[in-house]
Write a protein that holds these residues in place. Structure first.
Motif, mmCIF file in Angstrom:
data_model
loop_
_atom_site.group_PDB
_atom_site.id
_atom_site.type_symbol
_atom_site.label_atom_id
_atom_site.label_comp_id
_atom_site.label_asym_id
_atom_site.label_seq_id
_atom_site.Cartn_x
_atom_site.Cartn_y
_atom_site.Cartn_z
ATOM 1 N N HIS A 134 -4.645 -4.262 5.632
ATOM 2 C CA HIS A 134 -4.512 -5.170 6.779
ATOM 3 C C HIS A 134 -5.818 -5.450 7.508
ATOM 4 C CE1 HIS A 134 -0.225 -5.906 6.471
ATOM 5 N NE2 HIS A 134 -0.135 -4.652 6.046
ATOM 6 N N GLY A 146 8.313 -1.597 4.367
ATOM 7 C CA GLY A 146 7.865 -2.413 3.237
ATOM 8 C C GLY A 146 8.936 -2.721 2.200
ATOM 9 N N LYS A 147 10.206 -2.613 2.596
ATOM 10 C CA LYS A 147 11.277 -2.869 1.631
ATOM 11 C C LYS A 147 11.295 -4.347 1.197
ATOM 12 C CE LYS A 147 14.323 -1.013 4.482
ATOM 13 N NZ LYS A 147 13.376 -0.463 5.484
ATOM 14 N N THR A 148 11.190 -5.222 2.195
ATOM 15 C CA THR A 148 11.167 -6.655 1.876
ATOM 16 C C THR A 148 9.922 -6.994 1.057
ATOM 17 O OG1 THR A 148 12.293 -7.061 3.976
ATOM 18 C CG2 THR A 148 11.278 -8.966 2.896
ATOM 19 N N LEU A 149 8.808 -6.419 1.483
ATOM 20 C CA LEU A 149 7.539 -6.646 0.793
ATOM 21 C C LEU A 149 7.631 -6.227 -0.676
ATOM 22 C CD1 LEU A 149 4.660 -7.551 1.698
ATOM 23 C CD2 LEU A 149 4.113 -5.126 1.977
ATOM 24 N N ALA A 205 0.842 -1.200 0.000
ATOM 25 C CA ALA A 205 0.000 0.000 0.000
ATOM 26 C C ALA A 205 0.874 1.245 0.000
ATOM 27 C CB ALA A 205 -0.916 -0.009 1.219
ATOM 28 N N GLY A 251 10.608 -1.458 8.703
ATOM 29 C CA GLY A 251 9.179 -1.759 8.660
ATOM 30 C C GLY A 251 8.372 -1.004 7.632
#
Ligand code: ATP
Length: 270
Positions: free
Chosen positions: A200, A62-65, A20, A60
């Motif tokens: 979420h 959203g880099k990995t996402l 998002a 937290g």
């Protein structure tokens, strides 16, 4: 676990819809999806496809996402490791792990390699904590640089790396042909927080007292991970009270709990 060399996911289900906000980052990273899906479009014009990009932003966000979403959108396997896994590693293990990672990824190309917390290995050489333990980190970093130089720019491998401190990275990592692109992944603004809440609460059973606009206004400075945490915490609070649906008060209580947790965390750090 310590035994795994690195993580490998073949069928990544994450898509840009799961991420998002971050509209600018998505536009920039969309091009990497194109590189993986349609390399010919670039190579036929004689273009060299970039080998890597650095995702820069606070924890937290959203880099990995986002990195996973690239793999999901391009339908390529996702190989990942975290820089922090290399801390206190036995001599030679870090470098050989990096070597194995690239070997496997090349066999499965096109593919994404994701290195989380790259600063743990990629800090400027010659600086940092105790000598000795530093040597192994430098070996690992050198191996990473060697691997990045060792494959052609059109080999179908793209390396994404995440950091919250790009300024401490070794300059060698940022040179052309390595991580020469930076994509910022910042904390969400009000409107983005609204969208993150919407993502979420989707799997949750909420009632019509829940006011996402209000919750978003109550959470300035919160990351996507914090918001995901609030939503789950609200569900747990409602369940504890044997409710049939989660209501606004559960979310407000969850925000208090998460703020409490964040304050504790900050106390430990400072
Ligand atoms: P770190 O630097 O701590 O590794 P990160 O930037 O890689 O953090 P993620 O691991 O991608 O952050 O985010 C953690 C979780 O937070 C995600 O799995 C997701 O549930 C939620 N999240 C974070 N950002 C977003 C976002 N923009 N949209 C939706 N969910 C998000």
């Amino acid at each position: 676990s310590k035994a795994t060399l690195f993580d490998k996911e073949k069928n990544v289900k994450v898509s840009f819809n799961d991420v998002a906000g971050l509209d600018e980052a998505k536009v920039e990273i969309q091009e990497i999806v194109e590189f993986l899906k349609n390399p010919k479009k670039y190579t036929e014009l004689g273009a060299k496809i970039p080998k890597g990009a650095l995702l820069v932003g606070p924890p937290g966000t959203g880099k990995t996402l986002l990195a996973k979403a690239v793999a999901g959108e391009a339908q390529v396997p996702f190989f990942s490791l975290s820089g922090s896994d290399f801390v206190e590693m036995f001599v030679g293990v870090g470098a050989s792990r990096v070597r194995d990672l690239f070997k496997q990824a090349k066999e499965k190309a096109p593919a994404i390699i994701f290195i989380d917390e790259i600063d743990a290995i990629g800090r400027a050489r010659g600086k940092g904590a105790a000598q000795g333990s530093n040597d192994e980190r430098e070996n690992t970093l050198n191996q990473l640089l060697t691997e990045m130089d060792g494959f052609g720019s059109n080999s179908g491998i793209i390396i994404l790396a995440a950091t919250n401190r790009a300024e401490i990275l070794d300059r060698a990592l940022l040179r052309p042909g390595r991580f020469d692109r930076q994509i910022s992944v910042d904390l969400p603004e009000l409107n983005e927080r609204k969208q993150i809440f919407k993502v979420h609460v989707k799997p949750l059973k909420i009632d019509n007292t829940v006011d996402i606009e209000f919750l978003s206004k109550q959470t300035p400075g919160f990351s996507g991970a914090d918001i995901a945490n609030i939503c789950n915490e609200a569900a747990l609070i409602a369940a504890r009270k044997d409710k049939k649906a989660i209501d606004q008060q559960d979310f407000l209580d969850a925000i208090d709990r998460v703020i409490g947790g964040l304050e504790k965390k900050n106390k430990i750090i400072t």
